[in-house]
Design an enzyme around this catalytic site. Structure first.
Site: not given
Ligand code: SAM
Ligand code: SF4
Ligand code: DTB
Length: 321
Positions: A58, A62, A65, A102, A134, A194, A268
């Site tokens: 990606c 973030c 992530c 989901c 979802c 959500c 949740r």
């Molecule tokens: N890329 C899309 C986005 O960011 O909206 C969808 C997937 S993203 C992985 C979905 C959510 O997963 C993020 O907004 C975050 O809240 C959660 N998430 C990702 N990595 C995480 C982590 N290490 N611990 C807890 N929540 C996490």
């Molecule tokens: Fe990409 Fe992870 Fe951020 Fe979603 S949370 S936009 S998968 S880097």
């Protein structure tokens, strides 16, 4: 305690939310449980199954992530999964007791063309299995939101993650405003929202309150509010920085405050249950959590296995929603 009058509000002020969050813990849990029991069957917990349909690579940054291409993490990139493979996983999840499926894609924004058509087919297929569907695909256009609605999508997950004030400490490649715009598109298309966040990224209690205030300002409130506890993955900046481990009781406060601010929403208890005791999870359910991710994997990290969750829910006297 005044919980009876006008529970459903969209005009909370930050100092009021802070006063709720800071209540003596057991008073807070009692108040949240009272609201919870007014709007929900307290014995019922929704079981949602998660699948990463497109993993890693990606472009976003973030800092929590493991799927960001910017960090060296244990996650390997995988292309968009085939529709049949996804639907086979959905069927297995349904047979194991999940009622919502989901699907997450590591995209900054939903792709157009063939990949998007495939996602629409997945949504239709999940709905045909009589499950709620979802997806979380990043930012959406109005047309994409409408197409997802037409395919029968139940809900779109798009998290605010934290407060507007703390957001740029966590993510620099998009803004809070971008997030809010996609959420508005989802709502306008008639799809359930959500939307929640993450606890444990080094944010202060006021950031948790500020995020919940933003969510409670939505009219209607998000139908689901995922509260994630940070899963610290090696290679992500938040792992390297080692923010202080958040007291599980701060998570309980966040869940309870979410329940009081958004009485009708499903709250949740999302990522991070692997690091919580049965007692801490029990307190979260008492405080109004009524949904979990069910199945041994979240998107890329482990979740409690089905057997241990059956035992946990059984010992707490909780049944499937
Ligand atoms: N890329 C899309 C986005 O960011 O909206 C969808 C997937 S993203 C992985 C979905 C959510 O997963 C993020 O907004 C975050 O809240 C959660 N998430 C990702 N990595 C995480 C982590 N290490 N611990 C807890 N929540 C996490
Ligand atoms: Fe990409 Fe992870 Fe951020 Fe979603 S949370 S936009 S998968 S880097
Ligand atoms: C949400 O709030 N939590 C889920 C779901 N929405 C998409 C994702 C949790 C991801 C945890 C880290 C991982 O497994 O990659």
């Amino acid at each position: 305690m005044n919980v009876a009058a006008n529970d459903i509000r969209h005009d909370w002020e930050l100092d009021e939310v802070r006063a709720v969050y800071d209540m003596p813990l057991l008073d807070l849990v009692y108040r949240a449980a009272t609201v919870h029991r007014r709007y929900h069957d307290p014995r019922k917990v929704q079981r949602c199954s998660l699948l990463s349909i497109k993993t890693g690579g990606c472009p976003e940054d973030c800092s929590y992530c493991p799927q960001s291409a910017r960090f060296e993490t244990p996650v390997d990139r995988e292309p968009l999964m085939a529709v049949e493979t996804v639907l086979a996983a959905a069927r297995r999840a349904r047979d194991a007791g999940a009622t919502r499926f989901c699907m997450g894609a590591a995209w900054r924004s939903a792709k157009s063309g063939r990949p998007f058509e495939q996602v629409l087919q997945m949504v239709r297929g999940v709905r045909d299995l009589q499950m709620e569907a979802c997806v979380t695909l990043g930012m959406l256009t109005d047309e994409q939101a409408r197409a997802l609605a037409e395919a029968g999508l139940t809900a779109y997950n798009h998290n605010l993650d934290t407060s507007e004030e703390f957001y740029s400490e966590v993510i620099t490649t998009r803004t809070y405003k971008d997030r809010l715009e996609t959420l508005q598109r989802v709502r306008s298309a008639g799809v359930s929202v959500c939307c929640g966040g993450i606890v444990g990224m080094g944010e202060a209690a006021v950031d948790r309150c500020s995020m919940l205030l933003t969510l409670a300002g939505f009219d209607p409130h998000p139908e689901s509010v995922p509260v994630n506890l940070l899963v610290r993955v090696p290679g992500t900046p938040l792992h390297a920085e080692e923010p202080p481990a958040v007291e599980p009781l701060e998570l309980v406060r966040t869940v309870a405050t979410a329940r009081i601010l958004m009485p009708k929403s499903r709250v949740r208890l999302s990522a991070g249950r692997e690091s919580l005791t049965a007692e801490a999870q029990g307190l979260c359910f008492m405080a109004g959590a009524n949904s979990i991710f069910f199945g041994d994997k979240l998107l890329t990290t482990p979740n409690p296995d089905i057997g241990s969750d059956e035992t946990l829910l059984g010992s707490l006297g909780l049944t499937s929603a």
